[in-house]
Structure formats: structure tokens, C-alpha cells
Scaffold this active site. Structure first.
Site, PDB file in Angstrom:
ATOM      1  N   ARG A 188     -22.892 -35.768  13.087  1.00 11.00           N
ATOM      2  CA  ARG A 188     -23.662 -36.937  13.519  1.00 11.00           C
ATOM      3  C   ARG A 188     -23.046 -37.598  14.750  1.00 11.00           C
ATOM      4  O   ARG A 188     -23.581 -38.613  15.213  1.00 11.00           O
ATOM      5  CB  ARG A 188     -23.694 -37.962  12.392  1.00 11.00           C
ATOM      6  CG  ARG A 188     -24.976 -37.943  11.563  1.00 11.00           C
ATOM      7  CD  ARG A 188     -24.778 -38.969  10.473  1.00 11.00           C
ATOM      8  NE  ARG A 188     -25.942 -39.538   9.896  1.00 11.00           N
ATOM      9  CZ  ARG A 188     -26.452 -39.167   8.715  1.00 11.00           C
ATOM     10  NH1 ARG A 188     -25.937 -38.158   8.055  1.00 11.00           N
ATOM     11  NH2 ARG A 188     -27.463 -39.824   8.211  1.00 11.00           N
TER      12      ARG A 188
ATOM     13  N   ARG B 210     -39.878 -43.565   0.060  1.00 13.00           N
ATOM     14  CA  ARG B 210     -38.832 -42.871  -0.699  1.00 13.00           C
ATOM     15  C   ARG B 210     -37.984 -43.870  -1.484  1.00 13.00           C
ATOM     16  O   ARG B 210     -37.557 -43.595  -2.595  1.00 13.00           O
ATOM     17  CB  ARG B 210     -37.962 -42.064   0.284  1.00 13.00           C
ATOM     18  CG  ARG B 210     -36.892 -41.226  -0.384  1.00 13.00           C
ATOM     19  CD  ARG B 210     -36.233 -40.288   0.609  1.00 13.00           C
ATOM     20  NE  ARG B 210     -35.099 -40.882   1.289  1.00 13.00           N
ATOM     21  CZ  ARG B 210     -34.374 -40.260   2.248  1.00 13.00           C
ATOM     22  NH1 ARG B 210     -34.693 -39.054   2.638  1.00 13.00           N
ATOM     23  NH2 ARG B 210     -33.360 -40.864   2.808  1.00 13.00           N
TER      24      ARG B 210
ATOM     25  N   ARG C 190     -30.107 -47.704  10.589  1.00 14.11           N
ATOM     26  CA  ARG C 190     -29.816 -46.262  10.557  1.00 14.11           C
ATOM     27  C   ARG C 190     -30.483 -45.550  11.735  1.00 14.11           C
ATOM     28  O   ARG C 190     -29.916 -44.614  12.304  1.00 14.11           O
ATOM     29  CB  ARG C 190     -30.261 -45.657   9.219  1.00 14.11           C
ATOM     30  CG  ARG C 190     -29.321 -46.053   8.074  1.00 14.11           C
ATOM     31  CD  ARG C 190     -29.984 -45.971   6.704  1.00 14.11           C
ATOM     32  NE  ARG C 190     -30.336 -44.627   6.312  1.00 14.11           N
ATOM     33  CZ  ARG C 190     -31.238 -44.355   5.370  1.00 14.11           C
ATOM     34  NH1 ARG C 190     -31.898 -45.328   4.749  1.00 14.11           N
ATOM     35  NH2 ARG C 190     -31.494 -43.113   5.056  1.00 14.11           N
TER      36      ARG C 190
ATOM     37  N   LYS D 287     -35.155 -33.385   6.089  1.00  8.78           N
ATOM     38  CA  LYS D 287     -34.084 -32.382   6.095  1.00  8.78           C
ATOM     39  C   LYS D 287     -33.739 -31.898   4.688  1.00  8.78           C
ATOM     40  O   LYS D 287     -33.598 -30.699   4.459  1.00  8.78           O
ATOM     41  CB  LYS D 287     -32.808 -32.952   6.752  1.00  8.78           C
ATOM     42  CG  LYS D 287     -33.008 -33.372   8.205  1.00  8.78           C
ATOM     43  CD  LYS D 287     -31.691 -33.791   8.863  1.00  8.78           C
ATOM     44  CE  LYS D 287     -31.048 -35.029   8.270  1.00  8.78           C
ATOM     45  NZ  LYS D 287     -31.749 -36.291   8.572  1.00  8.78           N
TER      46      LYS D 287
ATOM     47  N   ARG E 269     -31.764 -45.101  -3.807  1.00 11.05           N
ATOM     48  CA  ARG E 269     -30.789 -45.301  -2.726  1.00 11.05           C
ATOM     49  C   ARG E 269     -30.947 -46.696  -2.148  1.00 11.05           C
ATOM     50  O   ARG E 269     -32.000 -47.013  -1.590  1.00 11.05           O
ATOM     51  CB  ARG E 269     -31.018 -44.258  -1.617  1.00 11.05           C
ATOM     52  CG  ARG E 269     -30.468 -42.901  -1.934  1.00 11.05           C
ATOM     53  CD  ARG E 269     -30.705 -41.927  -0.807  1.00 11.05           C
ATOM     54  NE  ARG E 269     -30.191 -42.390   0.486  1.00 11.05           N
ATOM     55  CZ  ARG E 269     -30.113 -41.624   1.559  1.00 11.05           C
ATOM     56  NH1 ARG E 269     -30.513 -40.359   1.496  1.00 11.05           N
ATOM     57  NH2 ARG E 269     -29.641 -42.085   2.693  1.00 11.05           N
TER      58      ARG E 269
HETATM   59  P1  AMP Z   1     -27.921 -39.431   4.673  1.00  8.59           P
HETATM   60  O1  AMP Z   1     -27.965 -39.118   3.220  1.00  8.59           O
HETATM   61  O2  AMP Z   1     -27.678 -38.230   5.528  1.00  8.59           O
HETATM   62  O3  AMP Z   1     -29.114 -40.233   5.130  1.00  8.59           O
HETATM   63  O4  AMP Z   1     -26.644 -40.367   4.896  1.00  8.59           O
HETATM   64  C1  AMP Z   1     -26.551 -41.646   4.270  1.00  8.59           C
HETATM   65  C2  AMP Z   1     -25.410 -42.433   4.903  1.00  8.59           C
HETATM   66  O5  AMP Z   1     -24.167 -41.734   4.684  1.00  8.59           O
HETATM   67  C3  AMP Z   1     -25.481 -42.605   6.414  1.00  8.59           C
HETATM   68  O6  AMP Z   1     -26.291 -43.730   6.766  1.00  8.59           O
HETATM   69  C4  AMP Z   1     -24.026 -42.811   6.775  1.00  8.59           C
HETATM   70  O7  AMP Z   1     -23.578 -44.117   6.447  1.00  8.59           O
HETATM   71  C5  AMP Z   1     -23.323 -41.848   5.812  1.00  8.59           C
HETATM   72  N1  AMP Z   1     -23.153 -40.503   6.410  1.00  8.59           N
HETATM   73  C6  AMP Z   1     -23.704 -39.332   5.989  1.00  8.59           C
HETATM   74  N2  AMP Z   1     -23.331 -38.302   6.762  1.00  8.59           N
HETATM   75  C7  AMP Z   1     -22.529 -38.824   7.715  1.00  8.59           C
HETATM   76  C8  AMP Z   1     -21.832 -38.282   8.839  1.00  8.59           C
HETATM   77  N3  AMP Z   1     -21.922 -36.974   9.145  1.00  8.59           N
HETATM   78  N4  AMP Z   1     -21.087 -39.140   9.597  1.00  8.59           N
HETATM   79  C9  AMP Z   1     -20.997 -40.448   9.291  1.00  8.59           C
HETATM   80  N5  AMP Z   1     -21.646 -41.041   8.277  1.00  8.59           N
HETATM   81  C10 AMP Z   1     -22.407 -40.240   7.487  1.00  8.59           C
END
Ligand code: AMP
Length: 189
Positions: free
Chosen positions: A89, A128, A146, A14, A134
Site C-alpha cells: 500500500r 458492506r 481510507r 478484491k 467491521r
Molecule cells: P483492508 O482490509 O485491506 O481494507 O484494510 C483495513 C485496514 O487495515 C486499513 O485501513 C489499514 O489501516 C490497515 N492495513 C491493511 N493492509 C495494510 C497495509 N498493507 N499497510 C498499512 N495498513 C494496512
């Protein structure tokens, strides 16, 4: 105006695709994960709260996440529209987003879901994790958590917008350029 939800499991590409779409369509990219990581690096109270959840690979509570997203949309106020990456989400986030956009006289126009299978996702994220810095990419247990969260709470968002006839699945395997072309075709259709 294009308000695209760029959807798909963690590691489905994404972020990479969002950066390319921003260039082509003049949209503003909002990644809630990036916003949280920014708050964490600044050690803000919101960041410290989010980190407790992110380190475990589980979702940050809706009440924290929704307000942050809405503030970001209002701050940037792009009349061409937005690419939302990692949001919504949950169904509650989807409903809140629809109400918020409605109050701003706009709406979600597309949900494009990058389709990549679980084994490929785990391999991509571990790869990654070697360079992303991260912590949630570096640990296979957290990666699997996740994916469990995605299947349990997030995948329904696709069906929610399918009922509004705006969800579309896109093959997320192939070269970056091939996948980009598929996304552009869907947006231009
Ligand atoms: P991402 O960078 O999108 O993979 O998000 C990393 C982490 O941030 C996720 O595993 C969640 O813990 C948190 N996170 C990101 N976006 C959301 C969301 N829309 N709702 C809840 N948690 C989120």
C-alpha cells in the site's frame, strides 16, 4: 509461479475476487487487513497497535506491516504463488516486497487494479458495513479517510509496477462473474 498484487481502493471487490482466483489457480491468498483483524481478535500486541490506526482509517506503519506479510509468505510457502490483497500500500512496502521476493528467488508477476469510482466505493462500503462487523465500514467519515489514504499513499504503487510493465487496470464494475472473467483473461494472457 503467479505472484499477483490484486490492487484497487477499499471496497473495489478484491476479497471476493481473490477467493475465486484462489480456487482456479491454487494460489495462497494473503490479505494484510485480514491478518490485522485476526491479531485484533486475539488481542495480541501487534493487533492492539494496528487497531489504533485502522479505527481512524489510516495506514498501519510500514515496519509493522512488512514483517507480518513476509512471515506469512514464509509460513505458507506455496510454490504456485500468491494473491496479495491490500499489500503493498506504499512505495516503501513495494520496495520491501521486491527485495523479499528476490531473496526467495521469485518476483511480482502481475498487478491487476480493479477500477471503481469513489461514489460507488462509498456506497458499497456503507452497504458492506451493515453486515461485515467491521467498524471501519460502518462510519462514512472513516470510509472517506481510507479513500484519501488510498489516493495519497497507495495509488502510486500502480505507477511503480507500471514502470516494470506489470500493471494493468481492470474495469471493476459489473457482475462478480464478469469481473472474474476479466481478471482471468489478464492472468491467462
Ligand atoms: P483492508 O482490509 O485491506 O481494507 O484494510 C483495513 C485496514 O487495515 C486499513 O485501513 C489499514 O489501516 C490497515 N492495513 C491493511 N493492509 C495494510 C497495509 N498493507 N499497510 C498499512 N495498513 C494496512
Amino acid at each position: 509461479m503467479i505472484n499477483l498484487i490484486l490492487f484497487g481502493p477499499p471496497g473495489s471487490g478484491k476479497g471476493t475476487q481473490a477467493n475465486m482466483l484462489v480456487e482456479k489457480y491454487g494460489l495462497t491468498h494473503i490479505s494484510t487487513g485480514d491478518l490485522f483483524r485476526h491479531e485484533i481478535s486475539n488481542k495480541t500486541p501487534l493487533g492492539l497497535k494496528a487497531q489504533e490506526y485502522m479505527d481512524q482509517g489510516i495506514l498501519v506503519p510500514d515496519e509493522v506491516t512488512i514483517g507480518m506479510l513476509e512471515n506469512r509468505v514464509d509460513e505458507t510457502n506455496n510454490q504456485k504463488g500468491y494473491i496479495l490483497d491490500g499489500f503493498p500500500r506504499t512505495i516503501a512496502q513495494s520496495e520491501a516486497l521486491d527485495a523479499f521476493f528476490k531473496s526467495r528467488n521469485t518476483s511480482v508477476t502481475h498487478l491487476l487494479a480493479l477500477d471503481v469510482d469513489d461514489n460507488e466505493i462509498v456506497n458499497r462500503l456503507l452497504e458492506r458495513g451493515k453486515t461485515s462487523g467491521r467498524p471501519d465500514d460502518a462510519n462514512e467519515e472513516v470510509i472517506r479517510k481510507r479513500i484519501v489514504e488510498y489516493n495519497a499513499k497507495t495509488s502510486q504503487v500502480y505507477d511503480y509496477y507500471a514502470q516494470k510493465n506489470i500493471s494493468q487496470s481492470i474495469d471493476g464494475v459489473g457482475s462478480i462473474d464478469e469481473i472474474f472473467q476479466r481478471l482471468c483473461n489478464a492472468l491467462d494472457a
